[in-house]
Scaffold this active site. Structure first.
Site, PDB file in Angstrom:
ATOM      1  N   GLU A  50       0.860  -1.193   0.000  1.00 27.77           N
ATOM      2  CA  GLU A  50       0.000   0.000   0.000  1.00 27.77           C
ATOM      3  C   GLU A  50       0.886   1.229   0.000  1.00 27.77           C
ATOM      4  O   GLU A  50       2.018   1.174   0.470  1.00 27.77           O
ATOM      5  CB  GLU A  50      -0.854   0.041   1.283  1.00 27.77           C
ATOM      6  CG  GLU A  50      -1.757  -1.142   1.458  1.00 27.77           C
ATOM      7  CD  GLU A  50      -2.289  -1.258   2.887  1.00 27.77           C
ATOM      8  OE1 GLU A  50      -2.172  -0.293   3.666  1.00 27.77           O
ATOM      9  OE2 GLU A  50      -2.811  -2.329   3.205  1.00 27.77           O
ATOM     10  N   LYS A  94       2.520   4.492   1.454  1.00 24.55           N
ATOM     11  CA  LYS A  94       2.745   4.967   2.823  1.00 24.55           C
ATOM     12  C   LYS A  94       2.554   6.476   2.802  1.00 24.55           C
ATOM     13  O   LYS A  94       3.385   7.214   2.310  1.00 24.55           O
ATOM     14  CB  LYS A  94       4.144   4.604   3.319  1.00 24.55           C
ATOM     15  CG  LYS A  94       4.343   5.008   4.773  1.00 24.55           C
ATOM     16  CD  LYS A  94       5.682   4.553   5.313  1.00 24.55           C
ATOM     17  CE  LYS A  94       5.804   4.765   6.818  1.00 24.55           C
ATOM     18  NZ  LYS A  94       5.441   6.077   7.291  1.00 24.55           N
ATOM     19  N   ARG A 126      -2.020   9.419  11.738  1.00 27.17           N
ATOM     20  CA  ARG A 126      -2.850   8.235  11.822  1.00 27.17           C
ATOM     21  C   ARG A 126      -4.150   8.582  12.541  1.00 27.17           C
ATOM     22  O   ARG A 126      -4.147   9.311  13.517  1.00 27.17           O
ATOM     23  CB  ARG A 126      -2.085   7.198  12.634  1.00 27.17           C
ATOM     24  CG  ARG A 126      -2.642   5.820  12.515  1.00 27.17           C
ATOM     25  CD  ARG A 126      -1.547   4.872  12.881  1.00 27.17           C
ATOM     26  NE  ARG A 126      -2.027   3.523  12.874  1.00 27.17           N
ATOM     27  CZ  ARG A 126      -1.229   2.484  12.947  1.00 27.17           C
ATOM     28  NH1 ARG A 126       0.076   2.667  13.045  1.00 27.17           N
ATOM     29  NH2 ARG A 126      -1.707   1.260  12.930  1.00 27.17           N
ATOM     30  N   ARG A 134      -3.339   9.086  17.044  1.00 27.93           N
ATOM     31  CA  ARG A 134      -2.399   8.009  17.362  1.00 27.93           C
ATOM     32  C   ARG A 134      -2.113   7.934  18.859  1.00 27.93           C
ATOM     33  O   ARG A 134      -1.897   6.861  19.416  1.00 27.93           O
ATOM     34  CB  ARG A 134      -1.115   8.325  16.601  1.00 27.93           C
ATOM     35  CG  ARG A 134      -0.093   7.289  16.669  1.00 27.93           C
ATOM     36  CD  ARG A 134       1.263   7.890  16.380  1.00 27.93           C
ATOM     37  NE  ARG A 134       2.207   7.059  17.069  1.00 27.93           N
ATOM     38  CZ  ARG A 134       2.949   6.147  16.492  1.00 27.93           C
ATOM     39  NH1 ARG A 134       2.924   6.008  15.204  1.00 27.93           N
ATOM     40  NH2 ARG A 134       3.740   5.391  17.208  1.00 27.93           N
ATOM     41  N   GLU A 173      -4.690   6.755   7.376  1.00 27.74           N
ATOM     42  CA  GLU A 173      -3.788   7.890   7.520  1.00 27.74           C
ATOM     43  C   GLU A 173      -4.482   9.104   6.899  1.00 27.74           C
ATOM     44  O   GLU A 173      -4.943   9.028   5.752  1.00 27.74           O
ATOM     45  CB  GLU A 173      -2.467   7.591   6.796  1.00 27.74           C
ATOM     46  CG  GLU A 173      -1.402   8.633   6.971  1.00 27.74           C
ATOM     47  CD  GLU A 173      -0.512   8.419   8.220  1.00 27.74           C
ATOM     48  OE1 GLU A 173      -0.854   7.584   9.084  1.00 27.74           O
ATOM     49  OE2 GLU A 173       0.521   9.106   8.298  1.00 27.74           O
ATOM     50  N   PHE A 184      -6.952   2.056   5.694  1.00 33.74           N
ATOM     51  CA  PHE A 184      -6.203   0.865   5.298  1.00 33.74           C
ATOM     52  C   PHE A 184      -6.526  -0.353   6.153  1.00 33.74           C
ATOM     53  O   PHE A 184      -5.993  -1.426   5.920  1.00 33.74           O
ATOM     54  CB  PHE A 184      -4.691   1.132   5.270  1.00 33.74           C
ATOM     55  CG  PHE A 184      -4.118   1.742   6.529  1.00 33.74           C
ATOM     56  CD1 PHE A 184      -4.039   0.997   7.696  1.00 33.74           C
ATOM     57  CD2 PHE A 184      -3.655   3.044   6.532  1.00 33.74           C
ATOM     58  CE1 PHE A 184      -3.501   1.552   8.844  1.00 33.74           C
ATOM     59  CE2 PHE A 184      -3.111   3.607   7.671  1.00 33.74           C
ATOM     60  CZ  PHE A 184      -3.037   2.854   8.844  1.00 33.74           C
ATOM     61  N   ARG A 196       4.836  -3.823  17.576  1.00 28.65           N
ATOM     62  CA  ARG A 196       5.558  -3.741  16.308  1.00 28.65           C
ATOM     63  C   ARG A 196       5.816  -5.166  15.845  1.00 28.65           C
ATOM     64  O   ARG A 196       6.295  -5.983  16.622  1.00 28.65           O
ATOM     65  CB  ARG A 196       6.880  -3.022  16.565  1.00 28.65           C
ATOM     66  CG  ARG A 196       7.621  -2.562  15.347  1.00 28.65           C
ATOM     67  CD  ARG A 196       8.845  -1.764  15.749  1.00 28.65           C
ATOM     68  NE  ARG A 196       8.491  -0.538  16.457  1.00 28.65           N
ATOM     69  CZ  ARG A 196       8.078   0.575  15.867  1.00 28.65           C
ATOM     70  NH1 ARG A 196       7.950   0.608  14.557  1.00 28.65           N
ATOM     71  NH2 ARG A 196       7.778   1.641  16.565  1.00 28.65           N
ATOM     72  N   LYS A 211       7.719  -1.329   6.640  1.00 30.74           N
ATOM     73  CA  LYS A 211       7.729  -0.047   5.918  1.00 30.74           C
ATOM     74  C   LYS A 211       8.992   0.067   5.079  1.00 30.74           C
ATOM     75  O   LYS A 211      10.074  -0.320   5.514  1.00 30.74           O
ATOM     76  CB  LYS A 211       7.611   1.120   6.895  1.00 30.74           C
ATOM     77  CG  LYS A 211       8.649   1.149   7.975  1.00 30.74           C
ATOM     78  CD  LYS A 211       8.334   2.250   8.990  1.00 30.74           C
ATOM     79  CE  LYS A 211       9.248   2.145  10.178  1.00 30.74           C
ATOM     80  NZ  LYS A 211       8.830   2.927  11.321  1.00 30.74           N
TER      81      LYS A 211
HETATM   82  P1  AMP Z   1       6.600   5.316  10.894  1.00 31.25           P
HETATM   83  O1  AMP Z   1       5.820   6.411  11.626  1.00 31.25           O
HETATM   84  O2  AMP Z   1       7.633   5.819   9.986  1.00 31.25           O
HETATM   85  O3  AMP Z   1       7.048   4.249  11.845  1.00 31.25           O
HETATM   86  O4  AMP Z   1       5.560   4.591   9.949  1.00 31.25           O
HETATM   87  C1  AMP Z   1       4.390   4.013  10.429  1.00 31.25           C
HETATM   88  C2  AMP Z   1       3.230   4.969  10.214  1.00 31.25           C
HETATM   89  O5  AMP Z   1       2.949   5.132   8.832  1.00 31.25           O
HETATM   90  C3  AMP Z   1       1.927   4.463  10.763  1.00 31.25           C
HETATM   91  O6  AMP Z   1       1.820   4.710  12.135  1.00 31.25           O
HETATM   92  C4  AMP Z   1       0.898   5.253   9.969  1.00 31.25           C
HETATM   93  O7  AMP Z   1       0.622   6.464  10.626  1.00 31.25           O
HETATM   94  C5  AMP Z   1       1.611   5.596   8.676  1.00 31.25           C
HETATM   95  N1  AMP Z   1       1.024   4.989   7.462  1.00 31.25           N
HETATM   96  C6  AMP Z   1       0.915   5.624   6.277  1.00 31.25           C
HETATM   97  N2  AMP Z   1       0.384   4.835   5.351  1.00 31.25           N
HETATM   98  C7  AMP Z   1       0.112   3.651   5.927  1.00 31.25           C
HETATM   99  C8  AMP Z   1      -0.453   2.414   5.480  1.00 31.25           C
HETATM  100  N3  AMP Z   1      -0.847   2.222   4.225  1.00 31.25           N
HETATM  101  N4  AMP Z   1      -0.544   1.393   6.388  1.00 31.25           N
HETATM  102  C9  AMP Z   1      -0.141   1.554   7.651  1.00 31.25           C
HETATM  103  N5  AMP Z   1       0.388   2.705   8.135  1.00 31.25           N
HETATM  104  C10 AMP Z   1       0.524   3.737   7.287  1.00 31.25           C
END
Ligand code: AMP
Length: 601
Positions: A264, A266, A271, A286, A316, A356, A433, A439
């Site tokens: 998907e 990102k 969130r 969040r 998101e 999502f 996690r 990611k």
């Molecule tokens: P990070 O904050 O870099 O650890 O990345 C995780 C965050 O990406 C999640 O907490 C979401 O807020 C965001 N996110 C964006 N797109 C998506 C997606 N398609 N699925 C899950 N999380 C997503």
């Protein structure tokens, strides 16, 4: 027998909600003194566990909230909302001291709780925890004309009944900063200890991940025991703690781990969970706050497009211009996170929630269902509507590395952050996690593409130019999830403007504590220690091994450290200290960095 010489206190006959009141504020304050003095986590858990074990159910629930510096869970508790200035007013009222004298002491001590603790008598009149709680609630809910004066009056009344040590903590609770070194995970452990069964920890944690409400967890534990904890289900109206993603070195590694998977986009926004309960919608951030009032267009779209009486969707939210199909950068999107002038902002920065995941629909909890099933149900539930504030994230299901790479490049060229790759049969791992979600961010090909979210645990005065601000560098830590500890990873001396440094010092001084906080591991000794509170985003050149930092040390002479760290942006208000980058992630990032270095040779 109470631990640490805490004696039994006078019992009070007054009751609330049919509960007898066993716990006096004196006992609570004595335990808080012991917590404040301790720099060992195991001691924190033992003291708090003992205190909780002595509490009646209703007291236990309230005590848990008060330990978090709140009156209820983050998504529904009223804020007490008294500024230090108004508290000074109340302290002057209650003690008969002049406001000047109080202000003078406050300027010296820097904390109104400390001031009240010093000038109120050592013995109070004997007040129960529940009475304190209800008075704080009355203060928090006073509203309308004359509310400020009413709040000050109620607080002064309360202070007249408190001893110095009791007032110290009550005023800190009123500011939402108890500074006891106790975090959510510490409270979870203490709850298990209070029940005399450490093996309950996992069931307690699960209940917390599904409810985001530590008070509720305490109640379920006490009233229904292990079976109650195990049958507990997520329910619309209560935020579910978000599932978190791992990172890998490349699309190939993601495929190696997951096999055929769902990719998907990102999105780089914030969130959001949207909960439909009949005709009402709650939106949760969040960090579990109810932000429904801030994003009316998403609430309306949920009612229009979600075909269920009750549901929990997650996605998101990102600034999006429907006319051009452009995504707005994070710095612009976050400007929507405000409580005032919502309408004007709505026009200037239109939002779209890219859903999502589906966690609940019409009586069925979907958390343990495989992703494919959750996704299919999500697609059935949401009616696509052009130009609406609610859309589904597109997906690509593939087991082909080239196809995955192409999808990634496409997303990046559209201005997105990268892609999320998800295990097809993976459950939704609330609050944890896992490799069910991976990611892959833009720039993953660079050495240290990702930023690190650090928790500030202290600062150093510094020399030279900046010494005039009384702050020269920040001591920053990452989170060791398994041990519930903050371990230092960097000393940050750049990335802030002059005003930024001054403001940062003001904020950190409000969290300062006289010794290393109980959950902090550090080799370096800063000039000022602070209770872990603020999360900042840090960019670095690379991760190195260093004897100066504690992150991931695990008995070794060297820990992990950030090389040339600099702060980017300002404090991340949407993250709790426990949401910072974890030690495990740092080790993983180090591994990825090494892989890249060798493949580049
Ligand atoms: P990070 O904050 O870099 O650890 O990345 C995780 C965050 O990406 C999640 O907490 C979401 O807020 C965001 N996110 C964006 N797109 C998506 C997606 N398609 N699925 C899950 N999380 C997503």
């Amino acid at each position: 027998m109470p631990l640490f010489g805490i004696g039994s206190a006078p019992r009070c006959a007054l009751g609330y909600e049919g509960d007898t009141m066993a716990l006096s504020m004196r006992e609570v304050a004595e335990a808080f003194v012991a917590l404040e003095k301790s720099s060992r986590r195991t001691t924190l858990v033992a003291i708090l566990g003992d205190l909780l074990a002595r509490a009646e159910t209703a007291e236990m629930e309230r005590l848990v909230y008060l330990c978090q510096g709140r009156l209820g869970p983050p998504f529904s508790a009223p804020e007490i909302g008294l500024q230090a200035k108004l508290m000074m007013h109340a302290v002057a009222d209650a003690t008969g001291c002049t406001e000047e004298a109080i202000r003078h002491l406050y300027d010296e001590r820097g904390d109104i709780g400390t001031v009240a603790g010093e000038i109120l008598p050592a013995e109070g009149r004997g007040i129960s925890l529940m009475e304190v709680y209800h008075q704080l609630l009355a203060i928090a809910t006073a509203s309308g004309r004359g509310a400020q004066a009413q709040k000050i009056g109620l607080l002064a009344d309360l202070l007249r009944r408190l001893s110095g040590p009791e007032a110290r903590y009550v005023l800190r609770i009123a500011q939402g900063r108890l500074r006891l070194g106790v975090g959510d995970a510490t409270i979870l452990d203490a709850l298990a200890t209070s029940a005399g069964d450490p093996s309950l920890k996992e069931a307690i944690e699960r209940c917390y991940n599904l409810s985001s409400d530590l008070g509720l967890v305490a109640r379920v534990l006490r009233e229904e025991g292990e079976p109650g904890l195990r049958r507990f289900q997520a329910r619309p109206g209560r935020p579910v703690r978000p599932a978190l993603a791992q990172r890998v070195a490349s699309p190939e590694e993601a495929l190696r781990r997951l096999g055929r998977c769902q990719a998907e986009p990102k999105y780089d926004g914030f969130r959001l969970q949207t909960h439909r309960v009949g005709d009402a919608v709650h939106l949760f951030s969040r960090n579990m706050e109810d932000v429904s009032g801030q994003f009316p267009e998403i609430a309306e779209a949920t009612l229009r497009q979600v075909g269920a009486e009750s549901a929990i969707l997650e996605g998101e939210a990102v600034g999006y211009l429907p006319e051009t199909g452009e995504y707005l950068p994070f710095q612009v999107t976050v400007q929507r996170r405000r409580k005032h002038r919502v309408e004007a902002m709505q026009e200037a920065i239109p939002l779209r929630l890219f859903a999502f995941d589906l966690l609940y629909a019409d009586g069925r909890e979907f958390l343990t269902a495989p992703l494919t099933e959750r996704r299919a149900a999500l697609e059935r539930l949401v009616t696509p509507t052009p130009d609406s504030a609610l859309a589904l994230s597109p997906v690509l299901v593939t087991d082909d590395a080239t196809e995955l790479e192409r999808f990634f490049d496409e997303m990046v060229s559209e201005g997105l952050e990268g892609i999320m790759v998800k295990r097809l049969d993976g459950a939704y791992t609330a609050g944890a996690r896992s490799f069910n979600w991976i990611k892959l961010k833009r720039g993953y090909r660079a050495e240290l593409a990702d930023t690190v979210d650090c928790v500030l645990v202290g600062y150093l005065y510094g020399r030279g130019q900046r010494a005039r601000f009384g702050i020269g560098s920040l001591l920053a830590a990452v989170y060791d999830e398994k041990r519930d500890r903050f371990q230092t990873v960097a000393k940050i001396g750049s990335g802030l403007s002059d005003e930024g440094w001054v403001k940062m010092r003001e904020l950190l001084d409000q969290d300062s504590v006289p010794h290393r906080p109980a959950r902090v591991d550090s080799v370096l000794q800063p000039d000022v220690w602070c209770e872990p509170h603020y999360v900042v985003e840090v960019q670095a050149d690379e991760i190195t091994r260093s004897p100066l930092h504690a992150a991931g040390r695990d008995g070794e002479p060297t820990g992990y450290a950030l090389r040339f760290p600099r702060m980017v942006g300002w404090i991340r208000a949407d993250k709790h200290p426990e949401d910072a980058t974890t030690v495990e992630e740092i080790i993983e990032m180090f591994r990825i960095q090494r892989l890249r270095a060798t493949s580049a040779l």
